[in-house]
Design an enzyme around this catalytic site. Sequence first.
Site, mmCIF file in Angstrom:
data_model
loop_
_atom_site.group_PDB
_atom_site.id
_atom_site.type_symbol
_atom_site.label_atom_id
_atom_site.label_comp_id
_atom_site.label_asym_id
_atom_site.label_seq_id
_atom_site.Cartn_x
_atom_site.Cartn_y
_atom_site.Cartn_z
ATOM 1 N N GLU A 40 0.841 -1.238 -0.054
ATOM 2 C CA GLU A 40 0.006 -0.021 0.209
ATOM 3 C C GLU A 40 0.809 1.313 -0.006
ATOM 4 O O GLU A 40 1.822 1.432 0.602
ATOM 5 C CB GLU A 40 -0.914 -0.053 1.225
ATOM 6 C CG GLU A 40 -1.876 1.248 1.297
ATOM 7 C CD GLU A 40 -2.709 1.072 2.484
ATOM 8 O OE1 GLU A 40 -3.743 2.046 2.477
ATOM 9 O OE2 GLU A 40 -2.217 0.410 3.424
ATOM 10 N N LYS A 112 -10.112 2.493 -2.294
ATOM 11 C CA LYS A 112 -10.201 1.965 -0.962
ATOM 12 C C LYS A 112 -11.496 2.322 -0.306
ATOM 13 O O LYS A 112 -11.911 3.512 -0.362
ATOM 14 C CB LYS A 112 -8.910 2.608 0.048
ATOM 15 C CG LYS A 112 -8.943 1.613 1.258
ATOM 16 C CD LYS A 112 -7.790 2.103 2.042
ATOM 17 C CE LYS A 112 -7.576 1.363 3.231
ATOM 18 N NZ LYS A 112 -6.242 1.626 4.048
ATOM 19 N N CYS A 149 -5.661 -3.161 2.481
ATOM 20 C CA CYS A 149 -5.599 -2.965 3.870
ATOM 21 C C CYS A 149 -6.528 -2.877 4.786
ATOM 22 O O CYS A 149 -7.083 -4.273 5.048
ATOM 23 C CB CYS A 149 -4.538 -1.563 4.190
ATOM 24 S SG CYS A 149 -3.543 -1.790 5.743
#
Length: 288
Positions: A40, A112, A149
């Site tokens: 990331e 995300k 994540c």
Amino acid sequence: MKIALIQHKFQGSKEKTNESICAYIKEAAKQRAELICLAELHQSEYFCQSEDIKNFDLANDYEKDLEFWSDVAKENSVVLISSLFEKRAVGLYHNTAVVFEKDGSIAGKYRKMHIPDDPQFYEKFYFTPGDLGFEPIKTSIGKLGVLICWDQWFVEAARIMALKGADLLIYPTAIGSFDEDEEEEKKRQLEAWILVQKGHAVANSLFVVGVNRVGFEKNASKGGIRFWGNSFVVGPQGEELFRANEKDECLKIIDIDLKRSEEVRRWWPFLRDRRIEYFADLQKRFCD
């Protein structure tokens, strides 16, 4: 499919970090990797440890970054998963994974969806939640369920990617612990991180890939994060095919057979037996 995981440190500058990553990519391509997965926000330090408006400048080169990693994918003839700080418009930013095809074209991107706001993980200050949904990205080597994540803790995201035909789940990650935490707590957090993703593999009968960074990155105000590495690949029954250590950079290439997922789903038909007519409560924040 030959998958390459690149677990790396921030090298002190974007230029040095990209140079290091590109060297790993070149080596992976020599070893005939078809898919290369990066961590990331791999170009920079993990700037979300503090809330500082100057850090928005890191996104100013987003278009140049797209061109740069497109060229890298094309030069090495690999499918490449990058993780970039996207400047969508003035005052509007995303934490975005961009997947490049072997010819350098953009196969797709994922913004995300779950944005944390925890001590030294102040991502809500920088990133607008994604608006592209959970859509597998079609590539020449398969449909990639790319998440990022904090998304890795949510079973719903993994399930939707599976239901939409993802061939595997991939999580670019930046996660670690604080030196001041007790050792037992650090261990519990790390093992929980591995365990929940193994659960996604088992529940969906899919390969799962997690790619994390390593090294200590100091916070501008106090302390810092010691990124715990442990990048991994697990199989459709949660079997551990590879797990890196907690401190060293590494390049690891793993061979996986996507047909394995179909075999496991025939033994364990979770998708067949789902009682979807009773799942409406999942759309509620909480069932009071």
